[in-house]
Scaffold this motif. Structure first.
Motif, PDB file in Angstrom:
ATOM      1  N   ASP A 172     -10.294 -12.811 -11.810  1.00 60.31           N
ATOM      2  CA  ASP A 172     -10.657 -13.134 -10.427  1.00 60.31           C
ATOM      3  C   ASP A 172     -11.841 -14.084 -10.292  1.00 60.31           C
ATOM      4  O   ASP A 172     -11.949 -14.800  -9.292  1.00 60.31           O
ATOM      5  CB  ASP A 172     -10.977 -11.845  -9.661  1.00 60.31           C
ATOM      6  N   THR A 173     -12.779 -14.083 -11.251  1.00 55.31           N
ATOM      7  CA  THR A 173     -13.954 -14.945 -11.137  1.00 55.31           C
ATOM      8  C   THR A 173     -13.932 -15.999 -12.236  1.00 55.31           C
ATOM      9  O   THR A 173     -13.685 -15.698 -13.403  1.00 55.31           O
ATOM     10  CB  THR A 173     -15.254 -14.130 -11.222  1.00 55.31           C
ATOM     11  N   SER A 192      -9.173 -24.479  -8.928  1.00 57.47           N
ATOM     12  CA  SER A 192     -10.057 -23.809  -7.964  1.00 57.47           C
ATOM     13  C   SER A 192      -9.293 -23.443  -6.695  1.00 57.47           C
ATOM     14  O   SER A 192      -9.471 -22.337  -6.142  1.00 57.47           O
ATOM     15  CB  SER A 192     -11.246 -24.708  -7.614  1.00 57.47           C
ATOM     16  N   ARG A 196      -8.808 -19.574  -5.342  1.00 50.56           N
ATOM     17  CA  ARG A 196      -9.247 -19.146  -4.003  1.00 50.56           C
ATOM     18  C   ARG A 196      -8.079 -18.660  -3.154  1.00 50.56           C
ATOM     19  O   ARG A 196      -8.203 -17.682  -2.412  1.00 50.56           O
ATOM     20  CB  ARG A 196      -9.984 -20.293  -3.320  1.00 50.56           C
ATOM     21  N   GLY A 200      -9.421 -15.061  -5.458  1.00 53.12           N
ATOM     22  CA  GLY A 200     -10.450 -15.096  -6.481  1.00 53.12           C
ATOM     23  C   GLY A 200     -11.656 -15.910  -6.045  1.00 53.12           C
ATOM     24  O   GLY A 200     -11.723 -16.422  -4.923  1.00 53.12           O
ATOM     25  N   GLN A 201     -12.613 -16.071  -6.951  1.00 46.20           N
ATOM     26  CA  GLN A 201     -13.865 -16.743  -6.633  1.00 46.20           C
ATOM     27  C   GLN A 201     -14.247 -17.697  -7.758  1.00 46.20           C
ATOM     28  O   GLN A 201     -14.150 -17.347  -8.943  1.00 46.20           O
ATOM     29  CB  GLN A 201     -14.980 -15.710  -6.426  1.00 46.20           C
ATOM     30  N   VAL A 202     -14.685 -18.889  -7.396  1.00 47.94           N
ATOM     31  CA  VAL A 202     -15.237 -19.843  -8.363  1.00 47.94           C
ATOM     32  C   VAL A 202     -16.757 -19.756  -8.263  1.00 47.94           C
ATOM     33  O   VAL A 202     -17.338 -20.044  -7.208  1.00 47.94           O
ATOM     34  CB  VAL A 202     -14.764 -21.282  -8.067  1.00 47.94           C
ATOM     35  N   VAL A 203     -17.407 -19.358  -9.348  1.00 46.25           N
ATOM     36  CA  VAL A 203     -18.851 -19.104  -9.303  1.00 46.25           C
ATOM     37  C   VAL A 203     -19.675 -20.293  -9.783  1.00 46.25           C
ATOM     38  O   VAL A 203     -20.906 -20.280  -9.631  1.00 46.25           O
ATOM     39  CB  VAL A 203     -19.215 -17.847 -10.127  1.00 46.25           C
ATOM     40  N   ALA A 227     -18.851 -15.007 -15.154  1.00 49.91           N
ATOM     41  CA  ALA A 227     -17.452 -15.133 -14.747  1.00 49.91           C
ATOM     42  C   ALA A 227     -16.530 -14.496 -15.778  1.00 49.91           C
ATOM     43  O   ALA A 227     -16.787 -14.554 -16.988  1.00 49.91           O
ATOM     44  CB  ALA A 227     -17.093 -16.602 -14.569  1.00 49.91           C
TER      45      ALA A 227
END
Length: 409
Positions: A172-173, A192, A196, A200-203, A227
């Protein structure tokens, strides 16, 4: 730029020169310079040499030879040159080839920056260009034209193959290690978006120059991000160096790398001990079926290596182009373009493949997992099929394309 006389030229069939008389004159009447000339513009000396290079040229030669060395009584000629991974060099060479060398079609085009630059020249000169080694989807969007074909894969298919599968599996990250030019930036952007959209998340991300050898600081940044997935938005030697650095300096047990464009050649370089378990989306694998094995064994006899997807695509796309020239009865670019979009592609590379109006060749893609050393049973036995991704799902929907040739209103 190297002098013109430094270009190496191969006349695939000289026997057709002996064809004389009225029949030969009639056959060549609709062919410029009485020859169909193909240029392979590739990386002969840089970071992508192993992925394209001389092997890409050899794949095109094989296609021309298998076609018979001539089309409608007109000889086929193959030349090649080095773009040096510079967009300006690639564009200059393409312009010279189209203007002065009588080149009808340019193939391979490793390096997305080069491919986009050559696409612009091809549109201006109304000559064909086929990309098999670049990923940037601008080729079928803002840089589209009737003369540009994106054949083997693209960033969208990679993102919706490898990226989507990893997110669905709980990754997810994400943190990205991205090569800082059109290819890497475009790939990071596509993945990305997939991350999203899936919740999920792009850190974060770290950009590195092309041809980086020391990834230790980037690996430490990835580790510090926390991540779950370290997305490697690079390829070739950069991807190999990044994966090795992550193994040596970087990731914790709770993190894992995801190579977003991993080539068969990269697995050979990494070895199964290091590469095992990695997921990759590829359009072709030499050991997929009897047809792929037959082509690959012939390729291996000539090059000493098994073909990757771009090299297989170079062969298939050259054969498709020549089939279109034969059907059109001319090398006129518009007539050939029309035939390329009408003729279905059925060979060892694609089944039921076709070219959309924006130049995207649609065909199935495949998600593979790298085998462990214990699972590999014979030479070059590296991949296990995870799933087949139908072509209509693998590539950007036509209605989402920004290609000016489309009416999306």
């Amino acid at each position: 730029m190297p002098a013109k006389n430094s270009l190496k030229t191969l006349m695939v069939s000289s026997a057709v020169v002996s064809l004389g008389g009225l029949a030969s004159g009639m056959a060549s009447a609709d062919y410029s310079d009485d020859v169909v000339r193909i240029g392979v513009l590739t990386d002969m000396s840089g970071i992508y040499t192993d992925l394209s290079g001389e092997a890409a040229v050899e794949a095109v030669r094989m296609a021309v030879e298998d076609f018979g060395g001539e089309v409608n009584g007109v000889p086929i000629e193959v030349i090649y040159g080095d773009h040096r991974n510079r967009a300006d060099t690639g564009a200059s060479r393409a312009r010279e080839w189209y203007d002065s060398e009588g080149v009808d079609m340019i193939n391979d085009l490793s390096n997305s920056g080069v491919a986009l630059a050559v696409a612009a020249v091809a549109d201006e000169q109304q000559r064909h260009a086929i990309s098999n080694s670049a990923s940037n989807i601008g080729l079928t969007n803002d840089y589209c034209s009737p003369y540009v074909t994106h054949y083997t894969y693209d960033a969208y298919s990679l993102a919706h193959g490898t990226g989507k599968s990893i997110v669905e599996d709980g990754g997810d990250t994400w943190f990205f290690l991205t090569v800082d030019f059109a290819f890497g930036i475009g790939l990071e952007e596509q993945v990305s978006n997939v991350v999203r959209e899936a919740g999920g998340q792009v850190v974060g991300a770290a950009r590195h120059p092309l041809d980086t050898t020391d990834f230790s600081s980037y690996a430490l940044q990835a580790q510090a991000s926390g991540a779950e997935i370290i997305g490697i938005a690079s390829t070739g030697a950069d991807a190999i160096n990044a994966i090795n650095a992550l193994a040596e300096f970087g990731v914790t047990p709770d993190q894992r790398p995801a190579a977003l464009l991993l080539w068969y050649d990269d697995i050979v370089s990494l070895g199964l001990e290091t590469a095992q378990g990695l997921l990759l989306t590829n359009a072709f694998y030499w050991d997929a079926n009897e047809e792929t094995r037959e082509f690959s064994q012939r390729f291996h006899e000539r090059t000493g290596r098994m073909p990757n997807m771009a090299q297989a695509g170079n062969y298939s796309s050259t054969m498709h182009y020549l089939n279109a020239v034969e059907a059109a009865g001319t090398d006129d670019a518009d007539a050939v373009s029309e035939q390329m979009r009408q003729i279905e592609i059925n060979d060892f590379f694609a089944s039921g493949g076709y070219i959309r109006p924006n130049g995207r060749m649609v065909h199935d893609q495949y998600l593979w997992e790298v085998k462990s050393p214990d699972e590999s049973e014979y030479d070059y036995d590296f991949l296990r099929l995870v799933k087949t991704i139908p072509g209509e799902e693998a590539f950007q929907p036509l209605e989402a394309s920004t290609c000016h040739l489309l009416d999306n209103d």
